[in-house]
Design a protein around this motif. Structure first.
Motif, mmCIF file in Angstrom:
data_model
loop_
_atom_site.group_PDB
_atom_site.id
_atom_site.type_symbol
_atom_site.label_atom_id
_atom_site.label_comp_id
_atom_site.label_asym_id
_atom_site.label_seq_id
_atom_site.Cartn_x
_atom_site.Cartn_y
_atom_site.Cartn_z
ATOM 1 N N GLN A 188 0.817 -1.209 0.000
ATOM 2 C CA GLN A 188 0.000 0.000 0.000
ATOM 3 C C GLN A 188 0.860 1.273 0.000
ATOM 4 N N GLN A 189 2.088 1.217 -0.522
ATOM 5 C CA GLN A 189 2.999 2.359 -0.441
ATOM 6 C C GLN A 189 2.473 3.558 -1.218
ATOM 7 N N GLN A 190 1.681 3.368 -2.213
ATOM 8 C CA GLN A 190 1.219 4.479 -3.035
ATOM 9 C C GLN A 190 0.003 5.165 -2.428
ATOM 10 N N ARG A 191 -0.655 4.545 -1.436
ATOM 11 C CA ARG A 191 -1.813 5.135 -0.796
ATOM 12 C C ARG A 191 -1.396 5.891 0.459
ATOM 13 N N LEU A 192 -2.339 6.732 0.933
ATOM 14 C CA LEU A 192 -2.095 7.396 2.218
ATOM 15 C C LEU A 192 -2.191 6.365 3.322
ATOM 16 N N PRO A 193 -1.334 6.455 4.308
ATOM 17 C CA PRO A 193 -1.388 5.466 5.383
ATOM 18 C C PRO A 193 -2.691 5.584 6.156
ATOM 19 N N THR A 194 -3.150 4.482 6.672
ATOM 20 C CA THR A 194 -4.360 4.454 7.491
ATOM 21 C C THR A 194 -4.008 4.964 8.893
ATOM 22 N N ILE A 195 -4.933 5.755 9.466
ATOM 23 C CA ILE A 195 -4.733 6.307 10.815
ATOM 24 C C ILE A 195 -5.777 5.709 11.741
ATOM 25 N N MET A 196 -5.316 5.181 12.869
ATOM 26 C CA MET A 196 -6.209 4.676 13.907
ATOM 27 C C MET A 196 -6.294 5.735 15.011
ATOM 28 N N GLU A 197 -7.527 6.046 15.466
ATOM 29 C CA GLU A 197 -7.733 7.036 16.527
ATOM 30 C C GLU A 197 -8.489 6.385 17.676
ATOM 31 N N ILE A 198 -7.919 6.484 18.885
ATOM 32 C CA ILE A 198 -8.590 6.025 20.107
ATOM 33 C C ILE A 198 -8.937 7.276 20.909
ATOM 34 N N ARG A 199 -10.233 7.415 21.224
ATOM 35 C CA ARG A 199 -10.701 8.601 21.936
ATOM 36 C C ARG A 199 -11.123 8.201 23.351
ATOM 37 N N ALA A 200 -10.763 9.082 24.321
ATOM 38 C CA ALA A 200 -11.151 8.859 25.726
ATOM 39 C C ALA A 200 -11.618 10.191 26.309
ATOM 40 N N ARG A 201 -12.780 10.189 26.943
ATOM 41 C CA ARG A 201 -13.315 11.425 27.504
ATOM 42 C C ARG A 201 -12.520 11.840 28.742
ATOM 43 N N HIS A 202 -12.304 13.163 28.879
ATOM 44 C CA HIS A 202 -11.588 13.693 30.051
ATOM 45 C C HIS A 202 -12.284 13.327 31.346
ATOM 46 N N SER A 203 -13.626 13.364 31.310
ATOM 47 C CA SER A 203 -14.380 13.080 32.531
ATOM 48 C C SER A 203 -14.176 11.659 33.004
ATOM 49 N N VAL A 204 -13.877 10.735 32.078
ATOM 50 C CA VAL A 204 -13.646 9.335 32.446
ATOM 51 C C VAL A 204 -12.170 9.102 32.775
ATOM 52 N N LEU A 205 -11.293 9.706 31.976
ATOM 53 C CA LEU A 205 -9.861 9.446 32.117
ATOM 54 C C LEU A 205 -9.266 10.143 33.345
ATOM 55 N N PHE A 206 -9.753 11.349 33.657
ATOM 56 C CA PHE A 206 -9.112 12.151 34.717
ATOM 57 C C PHE A 206 -10.012 12.429 35.920
ATOM 58 N N SER A 207 -11.278 11.987 35.899
ATOM 59 C CA SER A 207 -12.217 12.428 36.934
ATOM 60 C C SER A 207 -11.720 12.095 38.338
ATOM 61 N N ASP A 208 -11.274 10.878 38.581
ATOM 62 C CA ASP A 208 -10.828 10.517 39.924
ATOM 63 C C ASP A 208 -9.499 11.166 40.285
ATOM 64 N N LEU A 209 -8.748 11.609 39.260
ATOM 65 C CA LEU A 209 -7.464 12.255 39.534
ATOM 66 C C LEU A 209 -7.652 13.732 39.899
ATOM 67 N N LEU A 210 -8.688 14.364 39.337
ATOM 68 C CA LEU A 210 -8.888 15.793 39.554
ATOM 69 C C LEU A 210 -9.917 16.100 40.631
ATOM 70 N N GLU A 211 -10.485 15.078 41.263
ATOM 71 C CA GLU A 211 -11.564 15.296 42.217
ATOM 72 C C GLU A 211 -11.082 16.098 43.426
ATOM 73 N N ASP A 212 -12.022 16.829 44.033
ATOM 74 C CA ASP A 212 -11.736 17.674 45.200
ATOM 75 C C ASP A 212 -11.724 16.799 46.443
ATOM 76 N N SER A 213 -10.512 16.567 46.978
ATOM 77 C CA SER A 213 -10.360 15.699 48.143
ATOM 78 C C SER A 213 -10.209 16.489 49.437
ATOM 79 N N GLY A 214 -10.550 17.776 49.410
ATOM 80 C CA GLY A 214 -10.414 18.594 50.609
ATOM 81 C C GLY A 214 -9.030 19.170 50.797
ATOM 82 N N ARG A 215 -8.148 18.990 49.829
ATOM 83 C CA ARG A 215 -6.794 19.532 49.918
ATOM 84 C C ARG A 215 -6.812 21.019 49.554
ATOM 85 N N ASP A 216 -5.755 21.733 49.948
ATOM 86 C CA ASP A 216 -5.639 23.154 49.623
ATOM 87 C C ASP A 216 -5.255 23.374 48.164
#
Length: 612
Positions: A188-216
């Protein structure tokens, strides 16, 4: 500010000494207490700051590791998807050719790929963008490459090693992270390469990391390239309190991020608040995980204790100040007696002595010493007043004697005038001229209407002296003085030049010989008037010159008596310095056998001239 300082200085000056001592004792007590309290508070705040920075540094380090772990999960999921070789081959083949083959693909390869996606909770979607005109876009996982944006992004992926994370997806990525990967197939050298995209929502990926734990600290993930793109928890207390200042805080923080100095805290000033930030760089994501906290939030813990310390310190200071006030009042009751006696003396009661109550052998304290000294001063004042009265009587008698001397001087002038007229009658012009010169000299030296005279008057007196001395000694002394009119009107001390000219006449040349005296003036630095009296006589012996200059410099106390009148050069020099300061006076310069030059230094401003 200057007016305020002047007012405070005047108030302090006019305040009673008891209040001044009270203020001094108060400052001596209050300043150390305030300094110690401030140092204590600063040390506590410094320790709290170190602990907060250590806690925040550990927190962002843990967040960095957890985020990298989740990015590894997405990367492993992409590798697992690419192991489905039959799925990848099919989407690159002629999908429109055989419907039965398409149904089997849906039941087998597609279901397997769909199960891989469903097995990862963080993955929102997995899509392939294929440069294949026969591709069927009937499933959300398969798209033609024309649907991908931007079209040339595969070049960027190639330059970055074939795969890359983006904190914000290239398309519809306001709240989504994406992982892009090139899919390369043989043939397939003459064609454009195929691109794979994996999407992840910020609310799912980072929610427990950014949560308010009462810290300053407030945690935010910042895009490394764009300061305006950040991921944080909107419901956190920090952005609610910051309000409109939040964008400014994040922008200032982003401007100081440096991947090479991750262990150094950042200090940010926004509005009237100071903020501290700790961060770690996430290289695969080209982003920073940042913990931000305001100084006010970090220091709010011990400040309740500070109020207690301040309250206790203030109470102790108040008690000490009351004690000091009581002691100063007791000390100054006796001093009030001294002040009362002074007020009576000011009203004219010179017999208002202070009753100290001391016995004959008692000395008392400092206040008693002041009272005894004050009584002695009153006795001396009465004695001085008696002396002043006596001096006034003496001055009155001196005025009478002066009047008598003036009468005698008028008789002398009349006698000289009669002799001059007799000499002219008998055709003796030389004797007549000498008598005129002598009369001028006597009149100038005996009549003192003012302490200063115009330079022209002093010069006229010197000319009279030269004419008379030439007649008396048969010499031919010459005087040259070509002075500007404005200088001749300048006022100088009376009889400050005549002794110098007299010295030149008597010592510059032997009796009967000629000597030429030149008088010149100049202004130095627009502040000093220099009058130079120069003769071309025998000069001064070097040893004698050193002695004269030593006396004029003040290095020697030996007086200089240079003429028979007793008014020596040293006398003139010291009088000039006494009235006009050390910058004025005489200076002598001479070369034996050539010349002698005496310079008078006087102030150039007329108002500074005082006289003798």
């Amino acid at each position: 500010m200057k007016r305020l300082l002047t007012t405070l200085r005047r108030l302090y000056r006019n305040a009673p000494i008891s209040q001044k001592l009270f203020l001094a004792f108060s400052l001596m007590i209050a300043i150390p207490a305030i300094v110690v309290s401030s140092l204590f508070i600063r040390s506590q705040e410094g320790q709290l700051y170190k602990e907060a920075m250590a806690e925040g540094s550990n927190h962002v380090a843990r967040l960095n590791e957890r985020i990298r772990s989740r990015l590894d999960i997405l990367e492993n999921a992409s590798s697992t998807a690419l192991t489905q070789k039959s799925f990848v081959d099919f989407i690159h083949s002629g999908m429109r050719g055989d419907g039965l083959r398409l149904v089997k693909f849906k039941q087998n390869q597609y279901e397997q790929m769909h199960n891989i996606i469903q097995s990862h909770e963080m993955i929102d979607s997995l899509s392939f963008y294929v440069d294949n005109p026969d591709v069927y876009e009937i499933w959300p996982e398969i798209y033609h490459y024309s649907k991908f944006w931007p079209q040339d992004y595969w070049i960027t992926l190639r330059d970055e090693g074939g795969a890359a994370f983006r904190l914000f997806s290239l398309k519809d990525g306001a709240d989504t992270l994406s992982y892009y990967r090139l899919v390369r197939l043989q043939g397939q050298q003459q064609r454009l390469p195929t691109i794979m995209e994996i999407r992840a929502r910020h609310s799912v990926l980072f929610s427990d990391l950014l949560e308010d734990s009462g810290r300053d600290f407030f945690t935010v993930i910042m895009d490394g390239a764009d300061a305006s793109r950040n991921v944080y928890l909107p419901g956190h207390e920090f952005p609610q309190k910051a309000g409109e200042q939040l964008d400014d805080i994040l922008s200032r923080t982003h401007g100081q991020l440096n991947a090479l100095e991750q262990n150094t805290p950042i200090k940010v000033d926004s509005g009237d608040q100071t903020y501290y930030a700790l961060y770690r760089y996430i290289a695969p994501l080209n982003a920073y995980v940042v913990d931000i906290a305001s100084r006010q939030a970090l220091m709010k813990g011990p400040r309740d204790g500070y109020l207690l310390v301040i309250a206790i310190t203030s109470s102790v200071l108040l008690l000490m100040l009351l004690l000091v006030s009581r002691m100063t009042r007791l000390m100054f009751r006796r001093l009030e007696k001294v002040l009362g006696s002074m007020r009576k003396v000011r009203r004219g009661q010179l017999d208002a002595k202070i009753d100290t109550g001391l016995r004959a052998n008692e000395t008392g304290d400092e206040i008693d010493y002041v009272a005894v000294s004050y009584n002695s001063m009153l006795d001396e004042i009465r004695q001085l007043m008696t002396q002043v009265v006596d001096k006034q009587l003496i001055a009155k008698n001196a005025q009478l004697h002066s009047l008598h001397a003036q009468i005698n001087s008028h008789f002398l002038y009349n006698a000289l005038e009669s002799i001059r007229m007799r000499a002219e009658v008998e055709r003796q012009p030389a004797i007549a001229g000498a008598l005129v010169s002598l009369g001028s000299l006597l009149r100038y030296s005996m009549q003192w209407r003012s302490d200063t005279v115009a330079l022209s008057e002093e010069l006229a007196n010197i000319r009279s002296y030269i004419r008379f001395i030439n007649f008396m000694e048969g010499g031919s002394t010459e005087l040259s003085a070509d002075l500007p009119p404005e200088v001749q009107r300048y006022r100088i001390p009376k009889m400050c030049m005549q002794p110098i000219v007299e010295n030149a006449v008597h010592h510059a040349a032997p009796s009967g010989d000629s000597v030429h005296i030149t008088l010149s003036v100049r202004v130095e630095h627009n502040s000093l008037l220099l009058i130079e009296i120069r003769d071309d006589g025998a000069g001064v012996d070097p040893q004698m010159l050193d002695s004269l200059q030593s006396v004029l410099r003040g290095d020697s106390d030996t007086p200089i008596i240079s003429n028979s009148s007793g008014l020596g050069l040293d006398n003139v020099h010291k009088r000039l310095q006494l009235h006009y300061g050390k910058d004025c006076g005489l200076w002598i310069d001479s070369v034996q056998g050539e010349y002698t030059c005496v310079t008078l230094r006087l102030p150039w401003e007329n108002e500074n001239l005082g006289g003798w």
